[in-house]
Motif scaffolding. Structure first.
Motif, PDB file in Angstrom:
ATOM      1  N   LEU A   1       3.581 -12.476  15.161  1.00 14.25           N
ATOM      2  CA  LEU A   1       2.757 -13.426  15.394  1.00 14.25           C
ATOM      3  C   LEU A   1       2.838 -14.265  16.801  1.00 14.25           C
ATOM      4  O   LEU A   1       1.613 -14.560  17.506  1.00 14.25           O
ATOM      5  N   ALA A   2       3.845 -14.441  17.342  1.00 13.99           N
ATOM      6  CA  ALA A   2       4.063 -14.954  18.442  1.00 13.99           C
ATOM      7  C   ALA A   2       3.432 -14.250  19.754  1.00 13.99           C
ATOM      8  O   ALA A   2       2.880 -14.660  20.621  1.00 13.99           O
TER       9      ALA A   2
ATOM     10  N   GLY B   1       8.903 -22.675  16.955  1.00 13.51           N
ATOM     11  CA  GLY B   1       8.465 -22.264  18.349  1.00 13.51           C
ATOM     12  C   GLY B   1       9.414 -20.805  18.407  1.00 13.51           C
ATOM     13  O   GLY B   1       9.097 -19.786  19.418  1.00 13.51           O
ATOM     14  N   THR B   2      10.462 -20.836  17.499  1.00 12.76           N
ATOM     15  CA  THR B   2      11.525 -19.659  17.436  1.00 12.76           C
ATOM     16  C   THR B   2      11.519 -19.028  16.147  1.00 12.76           C
ATOM     17  O   THR B   2      11.716 -17.853  16.072  1.00 12.76           O
ATOM     18  N   ASN B   3      11.132 -19.992  14.996  1.00 16.67           N
ATOM     19  CA  ASN B   3      11.076 -19.373  13.767  1.00 16.67           C
ATOM     20  C   ASN B   3       9.777 -20.009  13.025  1.00 16.67           C
ATOM     21  O   ASN B   3       9.553 -20.914  13.463  1.00 16.67           O
TER      22      ASN B   3
ATOM     23  N   ALA C   1      11.945 -12.622  10.695  1.00 15.34           N
ATOM     24  CA  ALA C   1      11.771 -12.390  12.116  1.00 15.34           C
ATOM     25  C   ALA C   1      10.981 -11.747  12.864  1.00 15.34           C
ATOM     26  O   ALA C   1      10.201 -11.840  13.704  1.00 15.34           O
ATOM     27  N   ALA C   2      10.870 -10.366  12.131  1.00 17.81           N
ATOM     28  CA  ALA C   2       9.787  -9.459  12.908  1.00 17.81           C
ATOM     29  C   ALA C   2       8.498  -9.891  12.808  1.00 17.81           C
ATOM     30  O   ALA C   2       7.694  -9.606  13.582  1.00 17.81           O
ATOM     31  N   ASP C   3       8.064 -10.533  11.472  1.00 17.95           N
ATOM     32  CA  ASP C   3       6.746 -11.053  11.264  1.00 17.95           C
ATOM     33  C   ASP C   3       6.311 -12.051  12.187  1.00 17.95           C
ATOM     34  O   ASP C   3       5.235 -12.108  12.712  1.00 17.95           O
TER      35      ASP C   3
END
Length: 328
Positions: A136-137, A114-116, A130-132
């Motif tokens: 996606l999120a 949910g965060t990573n 993190a940017a990818d």
């Protein structure tokens, strides 16, 4: 950079896995009514359902017929727990992806907390940049629970292409009492939905330059529909809540022309697809993997595995034997 396509490939895998999980999530409750097959289908795919967590199982099997070079079925599996985090948020999930083809077996894990996001392979975990993951999120922020349910949000509307349904009987799916329904398929309408799904994936950035089609032309849909004969779908819906527990699609596509020649005389392709859910609305826990390493380690390891497979497949084509890739 050589790692960029593989990093994009990992993002695509996570995007597609998340799409399947989101398709399970819905809200509210289904309505009651007649037990007729069409009414049950309306309640299953047209009603609203409370699905916030569970264990997903998805399988795709391709069975070639007549080919001298493609032996045995090719199968893709995806399974594992998921837990909704609410509307508009990526679900938590821990999914295992398996591939069996040409005598080789491969397996990797896709984890979203949910965060990573993480990719797991051969006992190690690699964190998606993190940017990818944030991209996606953001892409899936509008695909949470809603009035029309997850499948419709993905462009898949079974009520449009299921025809002439009938009740087969009662079965148990993962311990849940269900009603088993069988229906025919309007292939042309199904392909319209698939084309819509491809378009949504492209708009989210999950496909595009990755070589995955972004649409199916009208001519392509018409050609496929004219060649597929008498496909059927089996559906198992919850006896009490009319929530989808299992779906199985089977069809055979004739193959001819250049594709048949390139594939060693392939004359048909059997396609089997299954989708099922267990432990619906029972809480699932998704933890951050242990032994997390930089994502560059994943691309390096994946290059080695791909080279190994390519080498053994090449040897097989020259008359040698194939074996396990060791990627599980």
């Amino acid at each position: 950079m050589p790692s960029r396509p593989r990093r994009r490939g990992a993002t695509i895998l996570l995007a597609l896995a998340t799409a399947i999980v989101i398709a399970a999530c819905g809200s509210s409750t289904s309505s009651s009514g007649s037990s007729g097959a069409q009414t049950l289908l309306n309640q299953t795919f047209g009603g609203k359902h409370t699905v916030k967590s569970g264990v997903l199982s998805f399988g795709l099997t391709l069975t070639p017929g007549g080919s001298s070079s493609i032996k045995g079925p090719i199968s893709l599996g995806l399974s594992g727990p998921f837990q909704s985090r609410g509307a508009g948020k990526l679900p938590e999930s821990n999914l295992s992806i398996t591939i069996d083809a040409l005598g080789h077996h491969g397996q990797l894990g896709i984890v979203s907390t949910g965060t990573n996001g993480y990719i797991t392979l051969q006992g190690a975990a690699y964190q998606l940049p993190a940017a990818d993951y944030q991209k996606l999120a953001t892409s899936f922020s509008s695909a949470g629970s809603g009035q029309t349910g997850g499948l419709a949000k993905l462009g898949i509307k079974p009520l449009h292409w299921l025809t002439s349904p009938s009740v087969v009987g009662s079965d148990s799916v993962a311990g849940a009492p269900t009603t088993h329904i069988r229906a025919n398929v309007n292939v042309a309408t199904l392909l319209n939905d698939i084309s819509t799904l491809l378009g949504k994936a492209a708009a989210s950035g999950a496909t595009g330059t990755a070589g995955i089609p972004t649409t199916l032309s009208a001519a392509t849909r018409q050609k496929i529909a004219s060649e597929v004969k008498n496909p059927t779908v089996d559906i198992w819906t919850g006896t009490s809540d009319h929530t989808l527990r299992k779906l199985a699609l089977n069809l055979t596509v004739p193959v001819s022309g250049q594709i048949a020649s390139l594939a060693g005389g392939l004359n048909s392709l059997g396609i089997g697809l299954t989708l099922s859910y267990a432990s619906l609305n029972q809480p699932q826990t998704v933890a951050t993997p242990a032994n997390v390493q930089p994502f560059t380690g994943f691309t390096t390891k994946l290059r080695g595995i791909i080279s190994q497979i390519q080498g053994s497949v090449g040897a097989s084509a020259l008359g040698g034997s194939t074996g396990s890739s060791g990627s599980s």
